[in-house]
Design a protein around this motif. Structure first.
Motif, PDB file in Angstrom:
ATOM      1  N   ALA A 183      -5.441   2.967   7.187  1.00 34.08           N
ATOM      2  CA  ALA A 183      -6.093   1.976   7.878  1.00 34.08           C
ATOM      3  C   ALA A 183      -5.414   0.628   7.918  1.00 34.08           C
ATOM      4  CB  ALA A 183      -7.461   1.761   6.830  1.00 34.08           C
ATOM      5  N   LEU A 184      -4.774   0.221   7.130  1.00 34.13           N
ATOM      6  CA  LEU A 184      -4.173  -1.091   7.520  1.00 34.13           C
ATOM      7  C   LEU A 184      -3.117  -1.189   8.423  1.00 34.13           C
ATOM      8  CD1 LEU A 184      -3.145  -1.860   3.839  1.00 34.13           C
ATOM      9  CD2 LEU A 184      -4.622  -3.125   5.098  1.00 34.13           C
ATOM     10  N   PHE A 185      -2.362   0.092   8.920  1.00 35.56           N
ATOM     11  CA  PHE A 185      -1.840   0.101   9.991  1.00 35.56           C
ATOM     12  C   PHE A 185      -2.284   0.002  11.235  1.00 35.56           C
ATOM     13  CE2 PHE A 185       0.569   2.821  13.412  1.00 35.56           C
ATOM     14  CZ  PHE A 185       1.504   2.107  13.417  1.00 35.56           C
ATOM     15  N   LEU A 186      -3.382   0.779  11.373  1.00 34.74           N
ATOM     16  CA  LEU A 186      -4.192   0.594  12.304  1.00 34.74           C
ATOM     17  C   LEU A 186      -4.971  -0.547  12.793  1.00 34.74           C
ATOM     18  CD1 LEU A 186      -5.953   4.354  12.224  1.00 34.74           C
ATOM     19  CD2 LEU A 186      -4.014   3.617  13.722  1.00 34.74           C
ATOM     20  N   ALA A 231      -3.108   6.805   0.530  1.00 38.44           N
ATOM     21  CA  ALA A 231      -2.495   6.992   1.926  1.00 38.44           C
ATOM     22  C   ALA A 231      -3.346   6.779   3.094  1.00 38.44           C
ATOM     23  CB  ALA A 231      -2.276   8.274   1.824  1.00 38.44           C
ATOM     24  N   VAL A 232      -4.598   6.798   2.741  1.00 37.64           N
ATOM     25  CA  VAL A 232      -5.764   6.347   4.004  1.00 37.64           C
ATOM     26  C   VAL A 232      -5.733   4.910   4.011  1.00 37.64           C
ATOM     27  CG1 VAL A 232      -8.207   6.478   4.366  1.00 37.64           C
ATOM     28  CG2 VAL A 232      -7.049   8.554   3.521  1.00 37.64           C
ATOM     29  N   PRO A 280       3.225   9.495   7.487  1.00 38.48           N
ATOM     30  CA  PRO A 280       3.063  10.818   7.226  1.00 38.48           C
ATOM     31  C   PRO A 280       3.529  11.441   6.293  1.00 38.48           C
ATOM     32  CG  PRO A 280       3.770  10.387   9.657  1.00 38.48           C
ATOM     33  CD  PRO A 280       4.045   9.334   8.811  1.00 38.48           C
ATOM     34  N   PRO A 281       4.953  11.164   5.535  1.00 39.27           N
ATOM     35  CA  PRO A 281       5.184  11.672   4.556  1.00 39.27           C
ATOM     36  C   PRO A 281       4.336  11.409   3.188  1.00 39.27           C
ATOM     37  CG  PRO A 281       7.122  10.602   5.581  1.00 39.27           C
ATOM     38  CD  PRO A 281       5.888  10.201   6.111  1.00 39.27           C
ATOM     39  N   LEU A 282       3.490  10.175   3.221  1.00 36.26           N
ATOM     40  CA  LEU A 282       2.358   9.732   2.238  1.00 36.26           C
ATOM     41  C   LEU A 282       1.331  10.920   2.152  1.00 36.26           C
ATOM     42  CD1 LEU A 282       2.424   5.976   2.530  1.00 36.26           C
ATOM     43  CD2 LEU A 282       3.773   7.188   1.075  1.00 36.26           C
ATOM     44  N   PHE A 283       0.919  11.261   3.240  1.00 34.23           N
ATOM     45  CA  PHE A 283      -0.099  12.412   3.612  1.00 34.23           C
ATOM     46  C   PHE A 283       0.373  13.538   2.893  1.00 34.23           C
ATOM     47  CE2 PHE A 283      -1.833   9.223   5.736  1.00 34.23           C
ATOM     48  CZ  PHE A 283      -3.274   9.186   5.678  1.00 34.23           C
ATOM     49  N   ALA A 302       0.795  -1.147  -0.020  1.00 31.95           N
ATOM     50  CA  ALA A 302      -0.034   0.134  -0.268  1.00 31.95           C
ATOM     51  C   ALA A 302       0.927   1.073   0.090  1.00 31.95           C
ATOM     52  CB  ALA A 302      -0.962   0.031   1.200  1.00 31.95           C
ATOM     53  N   GLN A 303       1.877   1.250   0.609  1.00 29.16           N
ATOM     54  CA  GLN A 303       2.832   2.384   0.926  1.00 29.16           C
ATOM     55  C   GLN A 303       3.604   2.855  -0.377  1.00 29.16           C
ATOM     56  OE1 GLN A 303       5.192   2.485   4.383  1.00 29.16           O
ATOM     57  NE2 GLN A 303       3.512   2.332   5.703  1.00 29.16           N
ATOM     58  N   LEU A 304       3.850   1.648  -1.292  1.00 30.77           N
ATOM     59  CA  LEU A 304       4.839   1.655  -2.341  1.00 30.77           C
ATOM     60  C   LEU A 304       3.567   2.404  -3.459  1.00 30.77           C
ATOM     61  CD1 LEU A 304       6.645  -1.684  -2.696  1.00 30.77           C
ATOM     62  CD2 LEU A 304       7.593   0.690  -2.455  1.00 30.77           C
ATOM     63  N   LEU A 305       2.458   1.930  -3.456  1.00 25.07           N
ATOM     64  CA  LEU A 305       1.417   2.282  -4.430  1.00 25.07           C
ATOM     65  C   LEU A 305       1.170   3.726  -4.107  1.00 25.07           C
ATOM     66  CD1 LEU A 305      -0.722  -0.818  -4.607  1.00 25.07           C
ATOM     67  CD2 LEU A 305       0.867  -0.156  -6.475  1.00 25.07           C
TER      68      LEU A 305
END
Length: 246
Positions: A68-71, A63-64, A130-133, A46-49
């Motif tokens: 959500a996956l992390f939480l 990013a959302v 955070p950098p993704l947002f 998800a972060q790569l995409l």
């Protein structure tokens, strides 16, 4: 004649119950490993995409999704590993009560450090959110998220480290005597364990580990796979984990 007589010997009282507890502990271990491995793979993908979609309308939804996956990964890992630990302790107590010995496993001392490393990877991936947002055009959200993750991870990691040390010390102090080098409880032919499935399961888990390592390497920018390969690695990870029954 001797073989026929021995095959008719009934198991000692409690042996079949111990075999059932071992099977439940193996199932809980498999679920915990699937949760850990799958969480790392999903977070990486998800972060790569999301990183590749920076500056496009798809950046914020991705990013959302990563957040959500992390939480969702944190409580999932906590619950599955707690269940695994409870079932493993119950199994060892019954083994010691029945056989006055617990089977020696060379990998058992490595299970807790391995899970701790898995938690560390999840936390590191959470710190990269955070950098993704910020790249998605949400600097305020990125700043607030960075502060929240820093505080939450510091508290959670400190508490988890203390609990791990206490758990490890208690286990080392109350560890029952182990069986001989054969690795099995004495007089226990009624629970053959994984048997022939062990080698196939080890190969499949190794395949899943290689796929996750490739995703981690891509997330750390050690290499830059195409998007289709990211999806392929994610599918391969879950395929290996679902197919294996060990």
């Amino acid at each position: 004649m001797t073989y026929m007589v021995m095959t008719k010997i009934a198991p000692p009282p409690g042996a079949q119950a111990v075999a059932g507890l071992r099977a439940r502990a193996r199932t809980a271990r498999r679920i915990a490993l699937i949760a850990l491995t799958g969480s790392i793979a999903l977070l990486c993908a998800a972060q790569l995409l999301a990183e590749r979609a920076a500056g496009t309308p798809a950046a914020l939804p991705l990013a959302v999704l990563a957040l959500a996956l992390f939480l969702g990964a944190l409580p999932t890992l906590a619950i599955t590993q707690a269940v695994w630990g409870a079932r493993a302790r119950e199994t060892r107590r019954r083994e010691f009560a029945l056989y006055a010995a617990s089977p020696a496993s060379p990998l058992r001392p490595l299970s807790r450090p391995a899970m701790a490393c898995g938690w560390a990877l999840v936390v590191l991936l959470g710190g990269a959110l955070p950098p993704l947002f910020a790249d998605a055009g949400q600097p305020t959200v990125a700043t607030a998220l960075a502060r929240a993750i820093t505080v939450a991870c510091a508290v959670a990691c400190s508490g988890a480290g203390a609990c791990l040390c206490l758990w490890w010390a208690r286990a080392a102090r109350g560890m029952p005597p182990r069986a001989g080098r054969s690795g099995g409880s004495p007089g226990d032919p009624w629970d053959p364990g994984p048997g022939a499935h062990r080698r196939r399961g080890a190969v499949l888990w190794a395949g899943a580990a290689v796929a996750v390592a490739a995703l981690l390497g891509a997330r750390a920018h050690f290499w830059t796979p195409p998007t289709l390969l990211i999806y392929a690695l994610l599918v391969a990870t879950f395929a290996c984990m679902v197919v294996t029954d060990e």
